[in-house]
Design a protein around this motif. Structure first.
Motif, PDB file in Angstrom:
ATOM      1  N   ASP A 165       0.807  -1.221   0.000  1.00  0.00           N
ATOM      2  CA  ASP A 165       0.000   0.000   0.000  1.00  0.00           C
ATOM      3  C   ASP A 165       0.844   1.276   0.000  1.00  0.00           C
ATOM      4  O   ASP A 165       0.309   2.373   0.162  1.00  0.00           O
ATOM      5  N   THR A 166       2.150   1.137  -0.195  1.00  0.00           N
ATOM      6  CA  THR A 166       3.015   2.308  -0.301  1.00  0.00           C
ATOM      7  C   THR A 166       2.536   3.183  -1.453  1.00  0.00           C
ATOM      8  O   THR A 166       2.351   2.677  -2.574  1.00  0.00           O
ATOM      9  N   PRO A 167       2.305   4.477  -1.187  1.00  0.00           N
ATOM     10  CA  PRO A 167       1.861   5.349  -2.287  1.00  0.00           C
ATOM     11  C   PRO A 167       2.851   5.331  -3.457  1.00  0.00           C
ATOM     12  O   PRO A 167       4.061   5.374  -3.261  1.00  0.00           O
ATOM     13  N   ASP A 168       2.313   5.258  -4.655  1.00  0.00           N
ATOM     14  CA  ASP A 168       3.085   5.324  -5.906  1.00  0.00           C
ATOM     15  C   ASP A 168       4.094   4.185  -6.077  1.00  0.00           C
ATOM     16  O   ASP A 168       5.049   4.307  -6.845  1.00  0.00           O
ATOM     17  N   LEU A 169       3.875   3.067  -5.375  1.00  0.00           N
ATOM     18  CA  LEU A 169       4.751   1.906  -5.528  1.00  0.00           C
ATOM     19  C   LEU A 169       4.599   1.336  -6.932  1.00  0.00           C
ATOM     20  O   LEU A 169       3.496   1.270  -7.476  1.00  0.00           O
ATOM     21  N   LEU A 170       5.714   0.934  -7.526  1.00  0.00           N
ATOM     22  CA  LEU A 170       5.672   0.258  -8.817  1.00  0.00           C
ATOM     23  C   LEU A 170       6.819  -0.732  -8.912  1.00  0.00           C
ATOM     24  O   LEU A 170       7.690  -0.798  -8.050  1.00  0.00           O
ATOM     25  N   LEU A 171       6.775  -1.506  -9.956  1.00  0.00           N
ATOM     26  CA  LEU A 171       7.755  -2.557 -10.186  1.00  0.00           C
ATOM     27  C   LEU A 171       8.456  -2.273 -11.500  1.00  0.00           C
ATOM     28  O   LEU A 171       7.813  -1.920 -12.497  1.00  0.00           O
ATOM     29  N   ILE A 172       9.776  -2.383 -11.487  1.00  0.00           N
ATOM     30  CA  ILE A 172      10.551  -2.300 -12.723  1.00  0.00           C
ATOM     31  C   ILE A 172      10.870  -3.725 -13.148  1.00  0.00           C
ATOM     32  O   ILE A 172      11.462  -4.496 -12.389  1.00  0.00           O
ATOM     33  N   LYS A 173      10.457  -4.076 -14.343  1.00  0.00           N
ATOM     34  CA  LYS A 173      10.776  -5.395 -14.911  1.00  0.00           C
ATOM     35  C   LYS A 173      11.850  -5.173 -15.969  1.00  0.00           C
ATOM     36  O   LYS A 173      11.644  -4.417 -16.921  1.00  0.00           O
ATOM     37  N   VAL A 174      13.001  -5.825 -15.782  1.00  0.00           N
ATOM     38  CA  VAL A 174      14.073  -5.737 -16.770  1.00  0.00           C
ATOM     39  C   VAL A 174      14.108  -7.068 -17.511  1.00  0.00           C
ATOM     40  O   VAL A 174      14.340  -8.122 -16.906  1.00  0.00           O
ATOM     41  N   SER A 175      13.843  -7.024 -18.797  1.00  0.00           N
ATOM     42  CA  SER A 175      13.859  -8.224 -19.642  1.00  0.00           C
ATOM     43  C   SER A 175      15.191  -8.281 -20.374  1.00  0.00           C
ATOM     44  O   SER A 175      15.511  -7.392 -21.168  1.00  0.00           O
ATOM     45  N   ALA A 176      15.936  -9.327 -20.097  1.00  0.00           N
ATOM     46  CA  ALA A 176      17.265  -9.486 -20.680  1.00  0.00           C
ATOM     47  C   ALA A 176      17.180  -9.746 -22.176  1.00  0.00           C
ATOM     48  O   ALA A 176      16.321 -10.491 -22.645  1.00  0.00           O
ATOM     49  N   GLN A 177      18.078  -9.112 -22.918  1.00  0.00           N
ATOM     50  CA  GLN A 177      18.248  -9.396 -24.337  1.00  0.00           C
ATOM     51  C   GLN A 177      19.594 -10.084 -24.580  1.00  0.00           C
ATOM     52  O   GLN A 177      19.733 -10.874 -25.491  1.00  0.00           O
ATOM     53  N   ARG A 178      20.569  -9.737 -23.723  1.00  0.00           N
ATOM     54  CA  ARG A 178      21.887 -10.374 -23.824  1.00  0.00           C
ATOM     55  C   ARG A 178      22.508 -10.427 -22.438  1.00  0.00           C
ATOM     56  O   ARG A 178      22.476  -9.452 -21.695  1.00  0.00           O
ATOM     57  N   LEU A 179      23.062 -11.593 -22.112  1.00  0.00           N
ATOM     58  CA  LEU A 179      23.792 -11.777 -20.858  1.00  0.00           C
ATOM     59  C   LEU A 179      25.232 -12.088 -21.202  1.00  0.00           C
ATOM     60  O   LEU A 179      25.494 -12.883 -22.102  1.00  0.00           O
ATOM     61  N   THR A 180      26.144 -11.458 -20.485  1.00  0.00           N
ATOM     62  CA  THR A 180      27.560 -11.771 -20.638  1.00  0.00           C
ATOM     63  C   THR A 180      28.071 -12.182 -19.275  1.00  0.00           C
ATOM     64  O   THR A 180      27.798 -11.515 -18.274  1.00  0.00           O
ATOM     65  N   TYR A 181      28.797 -13.280 -19.257  1.00  0.00           N
ATOM     66  CA  TYR A 181      29.255 -13.897 -18.014  1.00  0.00           C
ATOM     67  C   TYR A 181      30.764 -14.081 -18.043  1.00  0.00           C
ATOM     68  O   TYR A 181      31.321 -14.451 -19.074  1.00  0.00           O
ATOM     69  N   TRP A 182      31.426 -13.770 -16.931  1.00  0.00           N
ATOM     70  CA  TRP A 182      32.850 -14.030 -16.768  1.00  0.00           C
ATOM     71  C   TRP A 182      33.059 -14.599 -15.367  1.00  0.00           C
ATOM     72  O   TRP A 182      32.320 -14.288 -14.447  1.00  0.00           O
ATOM     73  N   ASP A 183      34.107 -15.390 -15.192  1.00  0.00           N
ATOM     74  CA  ASP A 183      34.531 -15.765 -13.844  1.00  0.00           C
ATOM     75  C   ASP A 183      36.055 -15.753 -13.795  1.00  0.00           C
ATOM     76  O   ASP A 183      36.709 -15.506 -14.813  1.00  0.00           O
ATOM     77  N   ASP A 184      36.609 -15.989 -12.609  1.00  0.00           N
ATOM     78  CA  ASP A 184      38.061 -15.904 -12.477  1.00  0.00           C
ATOM     79  C   ASP A 184      38.767 -17.200 -12.856  1.00  0.00           C
ATOM     80  O   ASP A 184      39.951 -17.363 -12.634  1.00  0.00           O
ATOM     81  N   GLN A 185      38.020 -18.111 -13.481  1.00  0.00           N
ATOM     82  CA  GLN A 185      38.619 -19.350 -13.988  1.00  0.00           C
ATOM     83  C   GLN A 185      38.721 -19.298 -15.512  1.00  0.00           C
ATOM     84  O   GLN A 185      38.748 -20.315 -16.182  1.00  0.00           O
ATOM     85  N   ASN A 186      38.730 -18.069 -16.044  1.00  0.00           N
ATOM     86  CA  ASN A 186      38.899 -17.813 -17.462  1.00  0.00           C
ATOM     87  C   ASN A 186      37.707 -18.274 -18.311  1.00  0.00           C
ATOM     88  O   ASN A 186      37.850 -18.535 -19.489  1.00  0.00           O
ATOM     89  N   ASN A 187      36.540 -18.358 -17.692  1.00  0.00           N
ATOM     90  CA  ASN A 187      35.319 -18.672 -18.424  1.00  0.00           C
ATOM     91  C   ASN A 187      34.669 -17.365 -18.848  1.00  0.00           C
ATOM     92  O   ASN A 187      34.581 -16.411 -18.068  1.00  0.00           O
ATOM     93  N   HIS A 188      34.199 -17.334 -20.090  1.00  0.00           N
ATOM     94  CA  HIS A 188      33.505 -16.170 -20.640  1.00  0.00           C
ATOM     95  C   HIS A 188      32.469 -16.677 -21.606  1.00  0.00           C
ATOM     96  O   HIS A 188      32.708 -17.642 -22.337  1.00  0.00           O
ATOM     97  N   GLN A 189      31.316 -16.033 -21.575  1.00  0.00           N
ATOM     98  CA  GLN A 189      30.251 -16.494 -22.437  1.00  0.00           C
ATOM     99  C   GLN A 189      29.239 -15.388 -22.658  1.00  0.00           C
ATOM    100  O   GLN A 189      29.006 -14.577 -21.758  1.00  0.00           O
TER     101      GLN A 189
END
Length: 144
Positions: free
Chosen positions: A116-140
């Motif tokens: 019931d917070t006044p003017d509360l709303l939700l932001i929906k972020v729809s992914a189009q591209r994900l890029t992933y890295w880790d410290d084990q030299n993985n990238h995708q």
């Protein structure tokens, strides 16, 4: 090199509570701010964030829906460091039933009046591209 599925990456993101959300400000500069997704990440790459109408993020999204989310975890004894960048588009959701669907008690620290917070709303972020890295030299990169 280990490749991950979208489902595997979504599970990793679900365990990272805060993202840096980047939008375009009025002058065209990139504006970044921390946002808690309260672990509301679906396997299809959608992420949800609560805010209120008077937030600058809402004005940014009204002008330009292009949004980036950045997630980072630190290395631990059993997990590598993880870096995920999500490029997508944002949608502002004001429907109270949808707000109820994504509401979690953790959000009350920012919105003590709950759904019931006044003017509360939700932001929906729809992914189009994900890029992933880790410290084990993985990238995708995954394009949705």
């Amino acid at each position: 090199m280990s490749q991950k599925t979208l489902s595997e990456l979504s599970k990793l993101i679900k365990d990272i509570d805060y993202a840096m959300m980047c939008t375009y400000s009025e002058g065209g500069a990139i504006a970044s701010r921390p946002m808690s997704n309260n672990r509301n990440v679906e396997y299809n790459g959608d992420a949800y964030f609560f805010t209120t109408e008077d937030n600058q993020t809402v004005a940014d999204i009204d002008r330009n829906t292009a949004t980036t989310l950045n997630y980072v975890t630190a290395k631990s004894s059993d997990k590598p460091s993880l870096f995920i960048a999500i490029e997508g588009t944002s949608e502002l959701i004001r429907d109270k039933e949808t707000l109820k669907e994504y509401w979690t008690p953790d959000v009350e620290k920012w919105f003590p009046e709950g759904i019931d917070t006044p003017d509360l709303l939700l932001i929906k972020v729809s992914a189009q591209r994900l890029t992933y890295w880790d410290d084990q030299n993985n990238h995708q990169e995954i394009t949705l």
